[in-house]
Design an enzyme around this catalytic site. Structure first.
Site, PDB file in Angstrom:
ATOM      1  N   ASN A   1      37.287  41.956  37.485  1.00 23.46           N
ATOM      2  CA  ASN A   1      38.526  42.698  37.720  1.00 23.46           C
ATOM      3  C   ASN A   1      39.700  41.886  37.195  1.00 23.46           C
ATOM      4  O   ASN A   1      39.722  40.662  37.327  1.00 23.46           O
ATOM      5  CB  ASN A   1      38.734  42.953  39.217  1.00 23.46           C
ATOM      6  CG  ASN A   1      37.842  44.041  39.754  1.00 23.46           C
ATOM      7  OD1 ASN A   1      37.309  44.856  39.015  1.00 23.46           O
ATOM      8  ND2 ASN A   1      37.667  44.065  41.062  1.00 23.46           N
TER       9      ASN A   1
ATOM     10  N   ARG B   1      32.109  47.096  38.670  1.00 25.41           N
ATOM     11  CA  ARG B   1      31.484  45.844  38.221  1.00 25.41           C
ATOM     12  C   ARG B   1      29.974  45.845  38.484  1.00 25.41           C
ATOM     13  O   ARG B   1      29.195  45.477  37.602  1.00 25.41           O
ATOM     14  CB  ARG B   1      32.145  44.633  38.894  1.00 25.41           C
ATOM     15  CG  ARG B   1      33.571  44.403  38.419  1.00 25.41           C
ATOM     16  CD  ARG B   1      34.221  43.228  39.117  1.00 25.41           C
ATOM     17  NE  ARG B   1      34.246  43.481  40.559  1.00 25.41           N
ATOM     18  CZ  ARG B   1      34.427  42.545  41.490  1.00 25.41           C
ATOM     19  NH1 ARG B   1      34.588  41.284  41.142  1.00 25.41           N
ATOM     20  NH2 ARG B   1      34.445  42.854  42.764  1.00 25.41           N
TER      21      ARG B   1
END
Length: 88
Positions: free
Chosen positions: A35, A17
């Site tokens: 996620n 990320r």
């Protein structure tokens, strides 16, 4: 232009990320990354076609410790994001 991209493989716990956010900002893209419960990472990006295609190419590899198996890419309506965020 808006694309939603689901990244499948070993993509959690490898700074995916944060690396995605860095690359998106570098390319001038807005949107978010998060996620998913199934172990994938979901990315929504907005920007010009050239930058989106560059981001898709980067997502196929991901950061150094990631093992990307597949991208599921779909078009979505533009939302007018101003930044690129990491969502929980």
């Amino acid at each position: 232009m808006n694309r939603q991209i689901k990244v499948l493989g070993k993509v959690q716990g490898v700074f995916f990320r944060k690396s995605t956010q860095k690359k998106a900002v570098e390319l001038g893209l807005t949107g978010w990354v998060k996620n998913e419960e199934d172990g994938s990472v979901l990315v929504e990006i907005e920007g010009d076609l050239h930058s989106i295609l560059a981001m898709q190419s980067w997502l196929r590899l991901g950061p150094p410790n990631a093992e990307v198996k597949e991208l599921e890419i779909s078009n979505a309506d533009e939302k007018g994001y101003e930044d690129f965020l990491i969502l929980q």
